[in-house]
Each structure stands twice: as structure tokens, then as C-alpha cells.
Design a protein around this motif. Sequence first.
Motif, PDB file in Angstrom:
ATOM      1  N   ARG A 102      -5.563 -14.505 -23.716  1.00  0.00           N
ATOM      2  CA  ARG A 102      -5.338 -15.156 -24.914  1.00  0.00           C
ATOM      3  C   ARG A 102      -4.460 -14.023 -25.182  1.00  0.00           C
ATOM      4  N   ILE A 103      -4.076 -12.744 -24.564  1.00  0.00           N
ATOM      5  CA  ILE A 103      -2.786 -11.625 -24.671  1.00  0.00           C
ATOM      6  C   ILE A 103      -1.441 -12.134 -24.987  1.00  0.00           C
ATOM      7  N   SER A 104      -1.974 -12.750 -23.433  1.00  0.00           N
ATOM      8  CA  SER A 104      -0.401 -13.318 -22.620  1.00  0.00           C
ATOM      9  C   SER A 104       0.570 -13.969 -24.046  1.00  0.00           C
ATOM     10  N   ALA A 105      -0.449 -14.751 -24.199  1.00  0.00           N
ATOM     11  CA  ALA A 105       0.217 -16.258 -25.460  1.00  0.00           C
ATOM     12  C   ALA A 105       0.525 -15.135 -26.152  1.00  0.00           C
ATOM     13  N   ALA A 106       0.160 -14.460 -26.821  1.00  0.00           N
ATOM     14  CA  ALA A 106       0.418 -13.784 -28.522  1.00  0.00           C
ATOM     15  C   ALA A 106       1.333 -13.090 -28.409  1.00  0.00           C
ATOM     16  N   ALA A 107       1.527 -12.287 -26.449  1.00  0.00           N
ATOM     17  CA  ALA A 107       2.901 -11.917 -26.668  1.00  0.00           C
ATOM     18  C   ALA A 107       3.723 -12.836 -26.481  1.00  0.00           C
ATOM     19  N   GLY A 108       4.078 -13.816 -25.937  1.00  0.00           N
ATOM     20  CA  GLY A 108       4.298 -14.782 -25.807  1.00  0.00           C
ATOM     21  C   GLY A 108       5.695 -15.460 -26.898  1.00  0.00           C
ATOM     22  N   ARG A 109       4.102 -14.958 -27.851  1.00  0.00           N
ATOM     23  CA  ARG A 109       4.505 -15.685 -29.189  1.00  0.00           C
ATOM     24  C   ARG A 109       5.693 -15.166 -29.731  1.00  0.00           C
ATOM     25  N   GLU A 110       5.529 -13.920 -29.553  1.00  0.00           N
ATOM     26  CA  GLU A 110       6.497 -12.773 -30.427  1.00  0.00           C
ATOM     27  C   GLU A 110       7.299 -12.584 -29.469  1.00  0.00           C
ATOM     28  N   ARG A 111       7.164 -12.488 -28.749  1.00  0.00           N
ATOM     29  CA  ARG A 111       8.833 -12.415 -27.781  1.00  0.00           C
ATOM     30  C   ARG A 111       8.521 -10.721 -26.793  1.00  0.00           C
ATOM     31  N   LEU A 112       7.195  -9.893 -26.609  1.00  0.00           N
ATOM     32  CA  LEU A 112       7.252  -8.767 -26.575  1.00  0.00           C
ATOM     33  C   LEU A 112       8.180  -8.024 -25.076  1.00  0.00           C
ATOM     34  N   GLY A 113       8.624  -9.726 -23.713  1.00  0.00           N
ATOM     35  CA  GLY A 113       8.338  -9.328 -23.366  1.00  0.00           C
ATOM     36  C   GLY A 113       8.328  -8.883 -22.421  1.00  0.00           C
ATOM     37  N   ARG A 114       8.398  -8.180 -21.368  1.00  0.00           N
ATOM     38  CA  ARG A 114       7.438  -7.351 -20.210  1.00  0.00           C
ATOM     39  C   ARG A 114       6.292  -6.641 -20.179  1.00  0.00           C
ATOM     40  N   ARG A 115       5.295  -7.439 -19.875  1.00  0.00           N
ATOM     41  CA  ARG A 115       3.926  -6.222 -20.027  1.00  0.00           C
ATOM     42  C   ARG A 115       4.283  -4.477 -19.510  1.00  0.00           C
ATOM     43  N   ARG A 116       4.054  -3.477 -19.838  1.00  0.00           N
ATOM     44  CA  ARG A 116       4.801  -2.185 -18.944  1.00  0.00           C
ATOM     45  C   ARG A 116       3.534  -1.687 -18.584  1.00  0.00           C
ATOM     46  N   ALA A 117       2.399  -1.764 -19.276  1.00  0.00           N
ATOM     47  CA  ALA A 117       1.259  -0.570 -18.883  1.00  0.00           C
ATOM     48  C   ALA A 117       0.433  -1.174 -19.831  1.00  0.00           C
ATOM     49  N   THR A 118      -1.277  -0.836 -19.525  1.00  0.00           N
ATOM     50  CA  THR A 118      -2.397  -1.166 -20.233  1.00  0.00           C
ATOM     51  C   THR A 118      -3.309  -0.123 -20.119  1.00  0.00           C
ATOM     52  N   TYR A 119      -3.615   0.050 -21.270  1.00  0.00           N
ATOM     53  CA  TYR A 119      -4.814   1.379 -21.529  1.00  0.00           C
ATOM     54  C   TYR A 119      -5.896   0.861 -21.769  1.00  0.00           C
ATOM     55  N   ALA A 120      -7.181   1.377 -21.558  1.00  0.00           N
ATOM     56  CA  ALA A 120      -8.542   1.468 -23.047  1.00  0.00           C
ATOM     57  C   ALA A 120      -8.631   2.197 -23.578  1.00  0.00           C
ATOM     58  N   THR A 121      -8.953   2.280 -24.966  1.00  0.00           N
ATOM     59  CA  THR A 121      -8.868   3.261 -26.185  1.00  0.00           C
ATOM     60  C   THR A 121      -9.955   2.661 -26.978  1.00  0.00           C
ATOM     61  N   ALA A 122      -9.919   2.899 -28.204  1.00  0.00           N
ATOM     62  CA  ALA A 122     -10.886   2.405 -29.750  1.00  0.00           C
ATOM     63  C   ALA A 122     -10.011   2.025 -30.929  1.00  0.00           C
ATOM     64  N   ALA A 123      -9.815   1.288 -30.862  1.00  0.00           N
ATOM     65  CA  ALA A 123      -9.148   0.508 -32.448  1.00  0.00           C
ATOM     66  C   ALA A 123     -10.576   0.246 -33.498  1.00  0.00           C
ATOM     67  N   HIS A 124     -10.213  -0.011 -34.560  1.00  0.00           N
ATOM     68  CA  HIS A 124     -10.376  -0.750 -36.173  1.00  0.00           C
ATOM     69  C   HIS A 124      -9.051  -1.460 -36.618  1.00  0.00           C
ATOM     70  N   THR A 125      -9.541  -2.008 -37.379  1.00  0.00           N
ATOM     71  CA  THR A 125      -8.608  -2.381 -38.320  1.00  0.00           C
ATOM     72  C   THR A 125      -8.857  -1.802 -39.924  1.00  0.00           C
ATOM     73  N   ALA A 126      -7.534  -1.597 -40.078  1.00  0.00           N
ATOM     74  CA  ALA A 126      -7.643  -0.628 -41.612  1.00  0.00           C
ATOM     75  C   ALA A 126      -9.140  -1.142 -43.165  1.00  0.00           C
ATOM     76  N   ARG A 127      -8.982  -3.310 -42.767  1.00  0.00           N
ATOM     77  CA  ARG A 127     -10.311  -3.579 -43.346  1.00  0.00           C
ATOM     78  C   ARG A 127     -11.369  -2.912 -42.785  1.00  0.00           C
ATOM     79  N   THR A 128     -11.924  -2.910 -41.873  1.00  0.00           N
ATOM     80  CA  THR A 128     -13.017  -1.986 -41.121  1.00  0.00           C
ATOM     81  C   THR A 128     -13.042  -0.973 -41.970  1.00  0.00           C
ATOM     82  N   ALA A 129     -11.865  -0.200 -41.974  1.00  0.00           N
ATOM     83  CA  ALA A 129     -12.360   1.781 -42.361  1.00  0.00           C
ATOM     84  C   ALA A 129     -12.314   1.568 -43.430  1.00  0.00           C
ATOM     85  N   ARG A 130     -11.911   0.498 -44.607  1.00  0.00           N
ATOM     86  CA  ARG A 130     -12.659   0.343 -45.675  1.00  0.00           C
ATOM     87  C   ARG A 130     -13.756   0.368 -46.273  1.00  0.00           C
TER      88      ARG A 130
END
Length: 252
Positions: free
Chosen positions: A17-45
Amino acid sequence: MSDPARRTRSEELLLARISAAAGRERLGRRRATYATAAHTARTARVKALIAPGIRGLLALVRPGGPAGAASARDAARLDLYENGMTVAVKHQIHVVRYDTTSVSRTEPAPPGGGGRVGAAFTLTGVDGEKVVLRAGPERGDAPEWWSQIEQDVIRAQLPRALTALSRGERLAFGAVWITKEEIGWGEVRAEWPRVRRLRSAPGTAGLDVDGTWHELGPEGPGIPNFPVLRALVERLGPGPGERFHHDVNGST
């Protein structure tokens, strides 16, 4: 991330799914992958609507212990590409392009006045939704992935900004605006030859104009696209012998 030889079926599907999404937006070659923490601004509200007392109780049962620590529900996969990035969180794939995003960094106040909770980094995705990435509270500086994102955003947006200024356009970065002749915000306005030095650190930023320091607006480095603004000031600002200072650790 997981050893490729031991990926589960769900991990394989996520990667597809990640590769397909990156391909649709023409992001090019994957360079690095990280584990982090994230949320959307909507979740924050939504979280902001929770009573403070309940937030305190929830903090006690989050994995990692102290308030502000990332919960397992906020675990995210961050993939950096040549032209953008993807953030996989809560079964959603958010795509960010370096040439169109707006980025900002803030130092959130710790709950109840406690210790450091880590910086928050907000980016605008291609769909207009804001995604917030978080650094751990143990970090005294920006994480490696944020430094790379800053560099790539500058690389993608600086040439276009310089072209716009050369055409006589005025660019806005939150409350701060610049033209090819001057910079201003609030009641401050200065022509570029008067600008001597830029200083930025977590939670604060300012310009030396004719030997007097002026805070760069109330938002500081939380200003939208502050890295691009900083790069422009460095290009347009000081005369020979002057220098600019950017300190991610907070010293001046």
C-alpha cells in the motif's frame, strides 16, 4: 523495521500500500525508513476535548510510562523518498510531497508542567490533511529524519521562492513576509542590508537588525515553512563578514 525474510502477511500488505501510494504521487526512489509516532491534526483536536483529569489518567497507562510518551496506537512508519514521504499510521497512508507541503516544528508544553515531552513536527499532505510527527522526550535535538525532511523541502521549494521574489512577488510565512527588498512582521520592517544575523533554536527565533534583536513573530520556528524562510534569509540577508546561526540544540 522487520527483517524482509520474516515479514508477516500484514506487513507485506502495508508495504504494498505504501509503495502504491508513493507511486501514484511520483515520489521516486525510497531512501530510508523510520519507526516513529504520529497522528493527524484532526486526532489532536479530538484529544484536546478530553478533560485534563482524564488525560492524566490515560497518561498513566500508556506504554512507556510518563505523560507525553507515544502510545502504541500512535506508532507509525515513516518512509522517505526522493520527492516526498509517506506516513503509515492507524491503517492510513498519508503522502507528503516536498514541493507542495508546509512544515513546522513546535515544542509542546508538557502536561501539568512536567518534563520535556519532545518536539512535534507538522506537515501538510497532498490531500490537505496535517500529519504530526513526534520526537521522543529523551532527544535534545531534532531527529535524523527531520533534518533530512528539512533539507529536502528546502531543495524542492527554494528555487521556486527565489524566482517568485525576482518577479516582485511578496511571500508570506505565517505573520512574516518577505520581498526581494525587505522582511517584515508585526511592527518590524527592515531592508535586507540592515539584517545582520539570524538565530533560531527550539521555541525561539530572531533577527539582528542594525544590532538590535527582534523576535521573529510569536510563533518562532512554529512559523509555516520556517526552514524555507531561513534559507531565503540566508540568501538575501547579511553582507560580507556577517554570519547566520541555526542551533537545533537550543544554545546561542
